[in-house]
Design a protein around this motif. Structure first.
Motif, PDB file in Angstrom:
ATOM      1  N   VAL A 111     -32.648  25.096  15.448  1.00  0.00           N
ATOM      2  CA  VAL A 111     -32.314  23.679  15.573  1.00  0.00           C
ATOM      3  C   VAL A 111     -32.009  23.327  17.026  1.00  0.00           C
ATOM      4  O   VAL A 111     -32.407  22.272  17.528  1.00  0.00           O
ATOM      5  CB  VAL A 111     -31.119  23.332  14.654  1.00  0.00           C
ATOM      6  CG1 VAL A 111     -30.631  21.909  14.909  1.00  0.00           C
ATOM      7  CG2 VAL A 111     -31.515  23.492  13.196  1.00  0.00           C
TER       8      VAL A 111
ATOM      9  N   LEU B   7     -29.596  16.788   9.079  1.00  0.00           N
ATOM     10  CA  LEU B   7     -29.776  18.208   8.789  1.00  0.00           C
ATOM     11  C   LEU B   7     -29.741  18.473   7.289  1.00  0.00           C
ATOM     12  O   LEU B   7     -30.536  19.272   6.772  1.00  0.00           O
ATOM     13  CB  LEU B   7     -28.684  19.021   9.493  1.00  0.00           C
ATOM     14  CG  LEU B   7     -28.694  20.540   9.259  1.00  0.00           C
ATOM     15  CD1 LEU B   7     -29.966  21.160   9.831  1.00  0.00           C
ATOM     16  CD2 LEU B   7     -27.462  21.176   9.891  1.00  0.00           C
TER      17      LEU B   7
ATOM     18  N   THR C 174     -33.842  18.022   7.286  1.00  0.00           N
ATOM     19  CA  THR C 174     -34.239  19.313   7.843  1.00  0.00           C
ATOM     20  C   THR C 174     -34.243  20.413   6.790  1.00  0.00           C
ATOM     21  O   THR C 174     -35.250  21.101   6.594  1.00  0.00           O
ATOM     22  CB  THR C 174     -33.302  19.690   9.001  1.00  0.00           C
ATOM     23  OG1 THR C 174     -33.311  18.653   9.983  1.00  0.00           O
ATOM     24  CG2 THR C 174     -33.760  20.989   9.636  1.00  0.00           C
TER      25      THR C 174
END
Length: 317
Positions: free
Chosen positions: A108, A217, A221
């Motif tokens: 990340v 996230l 993600t």
């Protein structure tokens, strides 16, 4: 009469087409045959011979003697085998779980637009994976020695020294740290490739809707990165079950060999049975047991990932 001539011409016109099709198939099979030949010699044959050998008593020199399931009875009744099994699981968890978390965080960070020198960091993170395992283990043997740098740092912080060479948990911590150092960057590169496959439009739409980085996230993600997470978890689990070089070299530096119960794994147990004790039958039985355990863990991993995908799809629906 004319219909018969036309039919015979049609049949004669099909023959060259079939012949050309067969030739193209034979050409394709010829080009891919080296892989299957090598796989049969170095892949399939060792597997079937190991299963065959697990039912025999053999010292690699004399004749083979059929003993049936006795080799399996011997290893399952050996406490050292179960210690090696538990050590493999413990060091697998200690070396894999933190490794995956750190690798994801590194990926990340590398994928962030604010990170400079991306290519340099990628090379640095991948370097441990291409470094010789033996050289890495020798370096870590020095770092985790009784008078090594790690204990020196602990003493500087006012803590007691840890017996990384002989302690039950100290050995496991040292070996797990080596595994983490070697494979974290490799997994981070895989995660990074997954992150780069996620469309940036999704993040832009989320930012417009007011989503912060944590929400991006959690809701963008991680769900879209799930196939990569499953793949990395699977290969990391298989690698943890096959752990050999790190404990073998690391414990060999202490002077008493790699069969010590503090850090013996299933593969080092297999190696000891075959090449130290000369019991190739029990070593083959251990290999078969390891193969079955690997399949079981792989199936569990796939089942859990399938349930997670099902829950996610059900939640979206």
């Amino acid at each position: 009469m004319a219909e018969t001539v036309i039919a015979s011409q049609a049949r004669s016109s099909k023959k060259p087409f079939l012949t050309e099709q067969r030739r193209s198939r034979m050409t394709a099979y010829t080009f891919i045959s080296p892989f299957f030949i090598l796989f049969a010699i170095f892949g399939l044959y060792p597997i079937f011979f190991t299963i065959y050998l697990s039912f025999y008593k053999w010292d690699a020199l004399g004749p083979m003697k059929y003993v049936g399931m006795k080799n399996y009875d011997l290893i399952t009744s050996d406490p050292t085998f179960w210690i090696s099994f538990s050590n493999t699981l413990i060091m697998g968890v200690m070396g894999t779980v933190p490794q995956l978390i750190i690798a994801l965080l590194l990926a990340v960070m590398l994928n962030s637009a604010m990170t400079r020198f991306k290519k340099t960091f990628r090379v640095l993170f991948f370097m441990p994976n291409i470094t010789s395992i033996v050289a890495v283990t020798l370096v870590f043997s020095t770092l985790f020695g009784n008078n090594g740098m790690i204990n020196w740092i602990l003493n500087g912080l006012g803590l007691e020294s840890v017996a990384f060479n002989s302690g039950w948990w100290g050995v496991k911590i040292a070996i797990s740290t080596m595994v983490m150092w070697r494979w974290t960057g490799y997994n981070a590169i895989i995660f990074l490739s997954g992150l780069q496959s996620i469309p940036m439009d999704l993040y832009e739409a989320a930012r417009i809707d007011g989503a912060n980085r944590r929400q991006q996230l959690a809701y963008i993600t991680l769900p879209l990165l799930k196939p990569f997470i499953v793949f990395v978890t699977l290969i990391s689990t298989i690698g943890a079950l096959q752990l050999f070089t790190e404990p073998y070299v690391y414990l060999g530096q202490s002077g008493t060999g790699s069969t010590r119960q503090e850090g013996i794994t299933m593969v080092t147990y297999l190696y000891s049975e075959a090449f130290r004790n000369g019991f190739f039958g029990t070593a083959a039985a251990t290999a078969v047991m390891l193969f079955i355990i690997t399949i079981i863990f792989s199936m569990i991993n796939m089942w859990v990932s399938g349930r997670m995908n099902g829950d996610t799809e059900g939640g979206k629906a």
